[in-house]
Motif scaffolding. Structure first.
Motif, PDB file in Angstrom:
ATOM      1  N   ASN A 289       7.900   1.265   0.534  1.00  0.00           N
ATOM      2  CA  ASN A 289       7.016   0.148   0.195  1.00  0.00           C
ATOM      3  C   ASN A 289       7.643  -0.676  -0.918  1.00  0.00           C
ATOM      4  O   ASN A 289       8.069  -0.135  -1.938  1.00  0.00           O
TER       5      ASN A 289
ATOM      6  N   HIS B 256       9.822   7.299   1.404  1.00  0.00           N
ATOM      7  CA  HIS B 256       8.978   8.386   1.909  1.00  0.00           C
ATOM      8  C   HIS B 256       9.644   8.944   3.163  1.00  0.00           C
ATOM      9  O   HIS B 256      10.085   8.170   4.019  1.00  0.00           O
TER      10      HIS B 256
ATOM     11  N   ILE C 227       5.834   7.109 -13.411  1.00  0.00           N
ATOM     12  CA  ILE C 227       5.697   8.539 -13.100  1.00  0.00           C
ATOM     13  C   ILE C 227       6.995   9.139 -12.551  1.00  0.00           C
ATOM     14  O   ILE C 227       7.330  10.294 -12.860  1.00  0.00           O
ATOM     15  N   PHE C 228       7.759   8.361 -11.782  1.00  0.00           N
ATOM     16  CA  PHE C 228       8.997   8.918 -11.223  1.00  0.00           C
ATOM     17  C   PHE C 228      10.093   9.017 -12.288  1.00  0.00           C
ATOM     18  O   PHE C 228      10.918   9.938 -12.250  1.00  0.00           O
TER      19      PHE C 228
ATOM     20  N   GLY D  48       1.976  -2.539  -0.899  1.00  0.00           N
ATOM     21  CA  GLY D  48       1.160  -1.581  -1.658  1.00  0.00           C
ATOM     22  C   GLY D  48       1.977  -0.604  -2.482  1.00  0.00           C
ATOM     23  O   GLY D  48       1.533   0.516  -2.733  1.00  0.00           O
ATOM     24  N   GLN D  49       3.174  -1.021  -2.919  1.00  0.00           N
ATOM     25  CA  GLN D  49       3.988  -0.130  -3.757  1.00  0.00           C
ATOM     26  C   GLN D  49       3.231   0.196  -5.040  1.00  0.00           C
ATOM     27  O   GLN D  49       2.836  -0.707  -5.780  1.00  0.00           O
ATOM     28  N   GLU D  50       3.042   1.488  -5.289  1.00  0.00           N
ATOM     29  CA  GLU D  50       2.268   1.916  -6.461  1.00  0.00           C
ATOM     30  C   GLU D  50       3.169   2.300  -7.636  1.00  0.00           C
ATOM     31  O   GLU D  50       2.776   2.148  -8.784  1.00  0.00           O
ATOM     32  N   VAL D  51       4.327   2.877  -7.318  1.00  0.00           N
ATOM     33  CA  VAL D  51       5.200   3.374  -8.384  1.00  0.00           C
ATOM     34  C   VAL D  51       6.437   2.465  -8.463  1.00  0.00           C
ATOM     35  O   VAL D  51       7.154   2.307  -7.474  1.00  0.00           O
TER      36      VAL D  51
ATOM     37  N   PHE E 242      11.649  15.260  -3.736  1.00  0.00           N
ATOM     38  CA  PHE E 242      10.582  16.200  -4.092  1.00  0.00           C
ATOM     39  C   PHE E 242       9.365  15.929  -3.218  1.00  0.00           C
ATOM     40  O   PHE E 242       9.223  14.845  -2.628  1.00  0.00           O
ATOM     41  N   HIS E 243       8.479  16.925  -3.139  1.00  0.00           N
ATOM     42  CA  HIS E 243       7.268  16.791  -2.329  1.00  0.00           C
ATOM     43  C   HIS E 243       6.324  15.752  -2.940  1.00  0.00           C
ATOM     44  O   HIS E 243       6.093  15.754  -4.160  1.00  0.00           O
ATOM     45  N   ASP E 244       5.751  14.911  -2.080  1.00  0.00           N
ATOM     46  CA  ASP E 244       4.708  13.983  -2.526  1.00  0.00           C
ATOM     47  C   ASP E 244       3.478  14.791  -2.949  1.00  0.00           C
ATOM     48  O   ASP E 244       3.116  15.786  -2.314  1.00  0.00           O
ATOM     49  N   ILE E 245       2.829  14.351  -4.004  1.00  0.00           N
ATOM     50  CA  ILE E 245       1.675  15.082  -4.539  1.00  0.00           C
ATOM     51  C   ILE E 245       0.453  14.986  -3.614  1.00  0.00           C
ATOM     52  O   ILE E 245      -0.423  15.848  -3.664  1.00  0.00           O
ATOM     53  N   ALA E 246       0.423  13.976  -2.776  1.00  0.00           N
ATOM     54  CA  ALA E 246      -0.711  13.774  -1.851  1.00  0.00           C
ATOM     55  C   ALA E 246      -0.158  13.565  -0.443  1.00  0.00           C
ATOM     56  O   ALA E 246      -0.143  12.433   0.062  1.00  0.00           O
TER      57      ALA E 246
ATOM     58  N   ILE F  57       9.267  12.188 -13.876  1.00  0.00           N
ATOM     59  CA  ILE F  57       9.682  13.312 -13.016  1.00  0.00           C
ATOM     60  C   ILE F  57      11.191  13.520 -13.124  1.00  0.00           C
ATOM     61  O   ILE F  57      11.680  14.653 -13.223  1.00  0.00           O
TER      62      ILE F  57
ATOM     63  N   LEU G  55       9.515  12.562  -1.091  1.00  0.00           N
ATOM     64  CA  LEU G  55       9.939  11.304  -1.720  1.00  0.00           C
ATOM     65  C   LEU G  55      11.388  11.457  -2.156  1.00  0.00           C
ATOM     66  O   LEU G  55      11.741  12.468  -2.788  1.00  0.00           O
TER      67      LEU G  55
ATOM     68  N   HIS H 214      11.671   4.189  -3.980  1.00  0.00           N
ATOM     69  CA  HIS H 214      11.540   5.495  -3.330  1.00  0.00           C
ATOM     70  C   HIS H 214      11.412   5.323  -1.832  1.00  0.00           C
ATOM     71  O   HIS H 214      10.844   4.339  -1.354  1.00  0.00           O
TER      72      HIS H 214
HETATM   73  P1  5GP Z   1       4.031   4.079  -2.962  1.00  0.00           P
HETATM   74  O1  5GP Z   1       2.600   3.742  -2.675  1.00  0.00           O
HETATM   75  O2  5GP Z   1       4.485   3.507  -4.281  1.00  0.00           O
HETATM   76  O3  5GP Z   1       4.960   3.775  -1.824  1.00  0.00           O
HETATM   77  O4  5GP Z   1       4.093   5.661  -3.047  1.00  0.00           O
HETATM   78  C1  5GP Z   1       3.910   6.383  -4.233  1.00  0.00           C
HETATM   79  C2  5GP Z   1       3.761   7.837  -3.845  1.00  0.00           C
HETATM   80  O5  5GP Z   1       3.901   8.612  -5.002  1.00  0.00           O
HETATM   81  C3  5GP Z   1       2.405   8.189  -3.222  1.00  0.00           C
HETATM   82  O6  5GP Z   1       2.580   8.727  -1.912  1.00  0.00           O
HETATM   83  C4  5GP Z   1       1.818   9.214  -4.194  1.00  0.00           C
HETATM   84  O7  5GP Z   1       1.085  10.228  -3.565  1.00  0.00           O
HETATM   85  C5  5GP Z   1       3.058   9.729  -4.907  1.00  0.00           C
HETATM   86  N1  5GP Z   1       2.823  10.201  -6.253  1.00  0.00           N
HETATM   87  C6  5GP Z   1       2.119   9.551  -7.222  1.00  0.00           C
HETATM   88  N2  5GP Z   1       2.114  10.283  -8.357  1.00  0.00           N
HETATM   89  C7  5GP Z   1       2.843  11.403  -8.104  1.00  0.00           C
HETATM   90  C8  5GP Z   1       3.202  12.527  -8.894  1.00  0.00           C
HETATM   91  O8  5GP Z   1       2.847  12.664 -10.054  1.00  0.00           O
HETATM   92  N3  5GP Z   1       3.953  13.488  -8.294  1.00  0.00           N
HETATM   93  C9  5GP Z   1       4.378  13.373  -6.988  1.00  0.00           C
HETATM   94  N4  5GP Z   1       5.108  14.380  -6.496  1.00  0.00           N
HETATM   95  N5  5GP Z   1       4.049  12.317  -6.218  1.00  0.00           N
HETATM   96  C10 5GP Z   1       3.294  11.345  -6.763  1.00  0.00           C
END
Ligand code: 5GP
Length: 130
Positions: free
Chosen positions: A97, A112, A14-15, A103-106, A37-41, A18, A49, A110
Motif C-alpha cells: 500500500n 505484505h 512502528i516499523f 490506505g497505507q498506515e505505517v 516478520f509476522h503481521d500482528i493482525a 521493530i 511483512l 513494506h
Molecule cells: P498498511 O496498512 O500500512 O499497508 O499495513 C500495515 C500493517 O502493519 C497492518 O497489516 C498491521 O496489522 C501491521 N502492524 C501494525 N502495527 C504492527 C505491530 O506493532 N507489529 C506487527 N507485527 N504488525 C503491525
C-alpha cells in the motif's frame, strides 16, 4: 490515519521501532538489507511483512534513494520468505500500500505477503470502486 504524501521519514514509526528491536516482532527472516516478520493482525493463514532496513517511506522514496544492493536485497528477501514458507507451489500474493488512496498506515515501505489459502479477487469489489 493513512499516510499522506512523502515528507520526512518518521523515525518513531512502528516499523522503525521493530527494526531497532524496541518492540518485539516474530521475525522469520533477515538479511543485510531487509527483515520479515509476522503481521500482528493476520488477514490470511500466512501474513508476513517484509521491510527494508533503511528509512524509506514508499516505493518512490526507496527507488530514488536506495542503492542497487538494497533494492535487490529487499526483493530477494520477499522471494526467499515465500520459498522458505513453502508458498511457491501453492502460490501466494504480495501487496504494498502506497499513500492515502491505498490506505497505507505505517510510513515505512513494506510488502505484505499472504498465503495459505486461495486469495480470491485481487480487490474488494464495490460499486464505488469502479
Ligand atoms: P498498511 O496498512 O500500512 O499497508 O499495513 C500495515 C500493517 O502493519 C497492518 O497489516 C498491521 O496489522 C501491521 N502492524 C501494525 N502495527 C504492527 C505491530 O506493532 N507489529 C506487527 N507485527 N504488525 C503491525
Amino acid at each position: 490515519m493513512p499516510v499522506k504524501g512523502l515528507g520526512d521519514y518518521d523515525t518513531t514509526n512502528i516499523f522503525a521501532r521493530i527494526l531497532r528491536q524496541e518492540i518485539p516482532s516474530r521475525r522469520v527472516f533477515e538479511n543485510e538489507h531487509a527483515i520479515a516478520f509476522h503481521d500482528i493482525a493476520p488477514q490470511a493463514p500466512v501474513h508476513i511483512l517484509v521491510i527494508p532496513r533503511g528509512p524509506y517511506i514508499s516505493l518512490a522514496d526507496f527507488t530514488a534513494k536506495a542503492t542497487d544492493a538494497e533494492i535487490a536485497g529487499f526483493f530477494r528477501a520477499v522471494a526467499t520468505v515465500a520459498r522458505d514458507l513453502h508458498l511457491e507451489a501453492p502460490g501466494y500474493r504480495i501487496l504494498s500500500n502506497m499513500g492515502e488512496h491505498a490506505g497505507q498506515e505505517v510510513p515505512h515501505l513494506h510488502v505484505h505477503l499472504f498465503g495459505g489459502r486461495v486469495m480470491g479477487p485481487m480487490l474488494a469489489s464495490s460499486e464505488e470502486s469502479r
